[in-house]
Design a protein around this motif. Structure first.
Motif, PDB file in Angstrom:
ATOM      1  N   SER A  60      -1.083   8.989   5.566  1.00  0.00           N
ATOM      2  CA  SER A  60      -0.847   7.694   4.942  1.00  0.00           C
ATOM      3  C   SER A  60       0.572   7.209   5.206  1.00  0.00           C
ATOM      4  O   SER A  60       0.802   6.027   5.490  1.00  0.00           O
ATOM      5  CB  SER A  60      -1.101   7.786   3.430  1.00  0.00           C
ATOM      6  N   GLY A  61       1.545   8.124   5.121  1.00  0.00           N
ATOM      7  CA  GLY A  61       2.947   7.752   5.367  1.00  0.00           C
ATOM      8  C   GLY A  61       3.172   7.286   6.791  1.00  0.00           C
ATOM      9  O   GLY A  61       3.864   6.300   7.036  1.00  0.00           O
ATOM     10  N   PHE A  62       2.559   8.001   7.762  1.00  0.00           N
ATOM     11  CA  PHE A  62       2.713   7.597   9.155  1.00  0.00           C
ATOM     12  C   PHE A  62       2.133   6.207   9.375  1.00  0.00           C
ATOM     13  O   PHE A  62       2.772   5.343   9.965  1.00  0.00           O
ATOM     14  CB  PHE A  62       2.023   8.589  10.097  1.00  0.00           C
ATOM     15  N   TYR A  63       0.894   5.982   8.882  1.00  0.00           N
ATOM     16  CA  TYR A  63       0.249   4.690   9.127  1.00  0.00           C
ATOM     17  C   TYR A  63       0.923   3.562   8.359  1.00  0.00           C
ATOM     18  O   TYR A  63       0.949   2.417   8.822  1.00  0.00           O
ATOM     19  CB  TYR A  63      -1.238   4.766   8.809  1.00  0.00           C
ATOM     20  N   TYR A  83       2.097   0.489  10.508  1.00  0.00           N
ATOM     21  CA  TYR A  83       1.656  -0.888  10.271  1.00  0.00           C
ATOM     22  C   TYR A  83       2.831  -1.802   9.925  1.00  0.00           C
ATOM     23  O   TYR A  83       2.845  -2.981  10.292  1.00  0.00           O
ATOM     24  CB  TYR A  83       0.610  -0.930   9.150  1.00  0.00           C
ATOM     25  N   PHE A  84       3.813  -1.250   9.207  1.00  0.00           N
ATOM     26  CA  PHE A  84       4.996  -2.069   8.907  1.00  0.00           C
ATOM     27  C   PHE A  84       5.720  -2.452  10.189  1.00  0.00           C
ATOM     28  O   PHE A  84       6.114  -3.614  10.371  1.00  0.00           O
ATOM     29  CB  PHE A  84       5.949  -1.318   7.975  1.00  0.00           C
ATOM     30  N   ALA A 112       0.828  -1.208   0.000  1.00  0.00           N
ATOM     31  CA  ALA A 112       0.000   0.000   0.000  1.00  0.00           C
ATOM     32  C   ALA A 112       0.863   1.260   0.000  1.00  0.00           C
ATOM     33  O   ALA A 112       0.591   2.202  -0.745  1.00  0.00           O
ATOM     34  CB  ALA A 112      -0.933  -0.008   1.209  1.00  0.00           C
ATOM     35  N   GLY A 113       1.899   1.262   0.855  1.00  0.00           N
ATOM     36  CA  GLY A 113       2.772   2.436   0.919  1.00  0.00           C
ATOM     37  C   GLY A 113       3.525   2.665  -0.376  1.00  0.00           C
ATOM     38  O   GLY A 113       3.719   3.807  -0.809  1.00  0.00           O
ATOM     39  N   GLY A 114       3.956   1.564  -1.041  1.00  0.00           N
ATOM     40  CA  GLY A 114       4.722   1.699  -2.280  1.00  0.00           C
ATOM     41  C   GLY A 114       3.882   2.093  -3.477  1.00  0.00           C
ATOM     42  O   GLY A 114       4.373   2.748  -4.403  1.00  0.00           O
ATOM     43  N   VAL A 173       3.247   6.866  22.526  1.00  0.00           N
ATOM     44  CA  VAL A 173       1.989   6.251  22.100  1.00  0.00           C
ATOM     45  C   VAL A 173       2.260   5.273  20.958  1.00  0.00           C
ATOM     46  O   VAL A 173       1.733   4.156  20.928  1.00  0.00           O
ATOM     47  CB  VAL A 173       0.968   7.318  21.660  1.00  0.00           C
ATOM     48  N   ARG A 174       3.110   5.687  20.026  1.00  0.00           N
ATOM     49  CA  ARG A 174       3.452   4.826  18.882  1.00  0.00           C
ATOM     50  C   ARG A 174       4.107   3.535  19.351  1.00  0.00           C
ATOM     51  O   ARG A 174       3.733   2.441  18.913  1.00  0.00           O
ATOM     52  CB  ARG A 174       4.385   5.586  17.935  1.00  0.00           C
ATOM     53  N   ILE A 175       5.067   3.631  20.259  1.00  0.00           N
ATOM     54  CA  ILE A 175       5.761   2.441  20.763  1.00  0.00           C
ATOM     55  C   ILE A 175       4.795   1.518  21.503  1.00  0.00           C
ATOM     56  O   ILE A 175       4.792   0.298  21.305  1.00  0.00           O
ATOM     57  CB  ILE A 175       6.928   2.851  21.685  1.00  0.00           C
TER      58      ILE A 175
END
Length: 437
Positions: free
Chosen positions: A282-285, A289-290, A172-174, A340-342
């Motif tokens: 989109s880039g953050f998610y 997700y990766f 999705a990101g690519g 929060v991300r971690i």
């Protein structure tokens, strides 16, 4: 004359590095692994698209409203699913559900091409798709394998799902910038089409020695069959409560994360007006997700089968609520995006690996109706009932009680303690059922 003992294939000897494998089981494991991989690639590509489609023009609170809408839609979906499930065999049921979702994607593509606003509806649909397609896969696998073979082989099959979850966000990101959201939907439709012929092949490949034969009686059909099964069965009720609490905690955590991500994107745009908010989100998610799925792969491949051998399903079920209590405890005192991300990476990766495998293993000693209609009711309606409750709590917290992120984190700590108590009780019930399976 005595038949010579069957030997392990090279692939089965390789599987022996991760779990106990018996002769003849390798082909079916490989096929189920592939099917799980393709289904989760499809889901994570679609899941990665939902945030930019929704959050570009709407606040983070809209996610809570979307989750609540999903819960309401499930009230209609469950009896329809139950009616179909009682009239076709489980292989055909899995095929029909997959083809139905393929048709849905074509409809979204057509509406998007006509310029219709599909963000909210698509978000709701992905929530239904993700839970139903994965619940159907694991219900199908649980109906094929016996309790003992499922406990041995599910961690390996789950690794296929985990790798699919890792590949999906990368794809999705690519491709997001080059293909766009609508064309990615068509790519996923093609991918899901490729899974349809695999469904029967997987079942046929399982050797007789690994198949499950339930001697437990099947309940009588009912209009709201799945919900009726849960209402009548103490074990399913505990499972439903476990799922409700799990998702209430997780979805509140997703709201906390989304709020911080929107603030991050707005801040970046203040610094550079040329930036695009949708691409920032989109880039953050995509990276999030990766990271989640990379850690999920490591836990799934290296730890899950070993944890099952060390402490069993009964011990594995308590790991995630303990981790959630710790993670939200840290967020309550240090409410910053990086932490929060971690915390969410740790929570989600444990959920998608150890907890996912444990949840599906909890259905192994149950009769077939419980594995399909009961499981689908729990992992659709009760899963999203947690979302509905969460949405109401988020609304009340924001508009009536002036909650900040710290207060929502503290609420999750309390819910985590309740969740832990339910997990301990369910673990005891599972142990008792296995004795008589």
């Amino acid at each position: 004359m005595q038949q010579p003992a069957q030997k392990l294939s090279l692939f089965e000897r390789f599987l022996g590095l991760f779990t106990v494998t018996r002769p003849g089981e390798g082909r079916a494991v490989a096929l189920f692994f592939l099917l799980a991989f393709l289904v989760l690639v499809a889901y994570y590509v679609l899941k990665t698209l939902r945030e930019p489609l929704l959050l570009v023009d709407d606040p983070a609170e809209m996610k809570s409203k979307a989750y609540a809408t999903i819960a309401v839609v499930r009230v209609v979906v469950i009896p329809v699913y139950g009616a179909v499930a009682r009239r076709v065999d489980k292989t055909q049921l899995t095929r029909l559900l997959t083809m139905f979702f393929i048709l849905n994607l074509l409809v979204f593509y057509a509406l998007g091409r006509m310029g219709a606003g599909i963000g909210f509806a698509y978000f709701v649909w992905v929530g239904i798709f993700g839970l139903m397609i994965t619940a159907q896969f694991w219900g199908y696998a649980a109906s094929v394998y016996s309790v003992t073979s499922g406990q041995r082989l599910f961690p390996v099959i789950m690794a296929g799902a985990t790798l699919g979850g890792l590949a999906g966000p990368l794809i999705a990101g690519g491709l997001y910038e080059r293909a766009g959201a609508l064309n990615l939907m068509i790519i996923v439709a093609v991918l899901l089409t490729a899974t349809v012929p695999l469904i029967a092949t997987c079942r046929n490949a399982v050797p007789e020695s690994a198949r499950g034969i339930s001697s437990l009686p099947e309940p009588a059909p009912h209009f709201m069959s799945g919900l009726a099964l849960v209402a009548r069965d103490r074990y399913l009720l505990l499972l439903a409560l476990l799922i409700l609490l799990l998702n209430w905690v997780n979805t509140t955590g997703e709201y906390i994360l989304a709020e911080f991500v929107v603030q991050y994107a707005d801040q970046r745009m203040l610094e550079d007006a040329a930036l695009d908010k949708g691409e920032l989100i989109s880039g953050f998610y995509s990276r999030f997700y990766f990271a989640v799925n990379a850690l999920t792969v490591l836990i799934q491949v290296l730890l899950v089968a070993r944890i099952f051998r060390w402490v069993g399903v009964r011990g594995a079920i308590i790991a995630l609520p303990v981790l959630a209590i710790i993670g939200y405890g840290l967020i309550a005192f240090i409410p910053v995006l990086s932490l929060v991300r971690i915390a969410k990476i740790a929570e989600n990766s444990t959920d998608y690996s150890l907890m996912n495998t444990t949840r599906h293993a909890l259905y192994l000693p149950l009769p077939e109706a419980h594995k399909f209609e009961g499981k689908t009711a729990i992992e659709t309606f009760f899963w999203r009932l947690g979302d509905l409750i969460q949405a109401a709590v988020v609304f009340a917290g924001l508009h009536w009680f002036d909650f900040g992120m710290r207060e929502f984190a503290m609420l999750n700590i309390f819910l985590g303690v309740v969740w832990l108590g339910v997990a301990v009780k369910l673990g005891r019930e599972y142990h008792n059922k296995v004795q008589y399976a």
